[in-house]
Write a protein that holds these residues in place. Sequence first.
Motif, mmCIF file in Angstrom:
data_model
loop_
_atom_site.group_PDB
_atom_site.id
_atom_site.type_symbol
_atom_site.label_atom_id
_atom_site.label_comp_id
_atom_site.label_asym_id
_atom_site.label_seq_id
_atom_site.Cartn_x
_atom_site.Cartn_y
_atom_site.Cartn_z
ATOM 1 N N ASN A 146 0.827 -1.208 0.000
ATOM 2 C CA ASN A 146 0.000 0.000 0.000
ATOM 3 C C ASN A 146 0.858 1.253 0.000
ATOM 4 O O ASN A 146 1.924 1.302 0.610
ATOM 5 N N THR A 147 0.299 2.264 -0.677
ATOM 6 C CA THR A 147 0.950 3.579 -0.704
ATOM 7 C C THR A 147 -0.006 4.597 -0.091
ATOM 8 O O THR A 147 -1.124 4.258 0.314
ATOM 9 N N ALA A 148 0.425 5.866 -0.058
ATOM 10 C CA ALA A 148 -0.428 6.909 0.510
ATOM 11 C C ALA A 148 -1.669 7.108 -0.332
ATOM 12 O O ALA A 148 -2.767 7.329 0.177
ATOM 13 N N GLU A 149 -1.551 7.013 -1.663
ATOM 14 C CA GLU A 149 -2.694 7.194 -2.540
ATOM 15 C C GLU A 149 -3.718 6.077 -2.354
ATOM 16 O O GLU A 149 -4.933 6.323 -2.266
ATOM 17 N N THR A 150 -3.230 4.821 -2.283
ATOM 18 C CA THR A 150 -4.175 3.711 -2.124
ATOM 19 C C THR A 150 -4.813 3.688 -0.747
ATOM 20 O O THR A 150 -5.965 3.253 -0.593
ATOM 21 N N THR A 151 -4.079 4.203 0.238
ATOM 22 C CA THR A 151 -4.665 4.215 1.590
ATOM 23 C C THR A 151 -5.746 5.270 1.695
ATOM 24 O O THR A 151 -6.809 5.047 2.323
ATOM 25 N N ASN A 152 -5.557 6.456 1.089
ATOM 26 C CA ASN A 152 -6.537 7.522 1.174
ATOM 27 C C ASN A 152 -7.687 7.345 0.194
ATOM 28 O O ASN A 152 -8.689 8.050 0.290
ATOM 29 N N ASP A 153 -7.557 6.412 -0.739
ATOM 30 C CA ASP A 153 -8.604 6.195 -1.718
ATOM 31 C C ASP A 153 -9.665 5.280 -1.106
ATOM 32 O O ASP A 153 -9.422 4.074 -0.885
ATOM 33 N N ILE A 154 -10.842 5.866 -0.829
ATOM 34 C CA ILE A 154 -11.917 5.081 -0.197
ATOM 35 C C ILE A 154 -13.112 4.933 -1.139
ATOM 36 O O ILE A 154 -14.243 4.748 -0.716
ATOM 37 N N ARG A 155 -12.861 4.971 -2.439
ATOM 38 C CA ARG A 155 -13.963 4.853 -3.373
ATOM 39 C C ARG A 155 -14.565 3.454 -3.364
ATOM 40 O O ARG A 155 -15.746 3.298 -3.634
#
Length: 256
Positions: free
Chosen positions: A231-240
């Motif tokens: 996981n990266t920061a983008e995938t962690t913050n992506d809650i779609r």
Amino acid sequence: MMTILNAIYNADGLLDKLGDISWPENVEWIHKLSLDIDQEKEVDVNDDLARELAFYTQALQGTRMALEKFQSLGLPFLRPSDYYAEMVKTDTHMEKVKGRLLSEQRKMEEAEERRKAREAKKLAKEIQAQKQKERAKQKKEEIESVKKWRKQRQKNGFAGGDKGGDMDFSFEDGKTFERSGGKKRPGVSPGDRSGGKARHGGGKGKNPKKKRDFRDSKFGFGGRKSMKKQNTAETTNDIRGFNNGSLSSNKRRKRS
């Protein structure tokens, strides 16, 4: 102390005593049943067979005379059909004799059955050994015929130029040849049930190169995957892709 008596031959006294014990002359024949047979024959007393034959002939003649006399007098002389003679042995003793005879007969039958079973087993072994010899002989003949065929093909110049020359027959034990049903295809491993399709490009209508490229892009070539699945920061913050309904239903379940 023994007393020796002199033998006295008193013929008159003997005849007198015989007259006392003999039957009266006027007695009926049914009471004495005696017969006088006039049959004189000189027989050697030292010949047992001739002596016994003379006795038998005399007794047979007397029996015939007695039967004729019974019939002439009208007297019964045959045993009735419902006549039962008294047994000398008791019923208990005869039951023991019968049981012993039956036991001996049963033992004889069992021994005969065991003997037949042994003979049948021996015969079955002989038949099996004979069949194995015939199979080995037939197998040897088949192998020899194949060898002769190969030698003939080599003489004719077909040793390495045709498909038959590429076949490799193993005649040392014959197990591999028998398992394959007598056929060994070139380029196909013994455990390959696809007939070599898996090795040479798969079945009809399939492109193995595209399939291989897809697997390589998905799974890589082994070794370190360069942290592609981390996981990266983008995938962690992506809650779609987050489902609120499933979370609320889980909370309700826990509260209940």
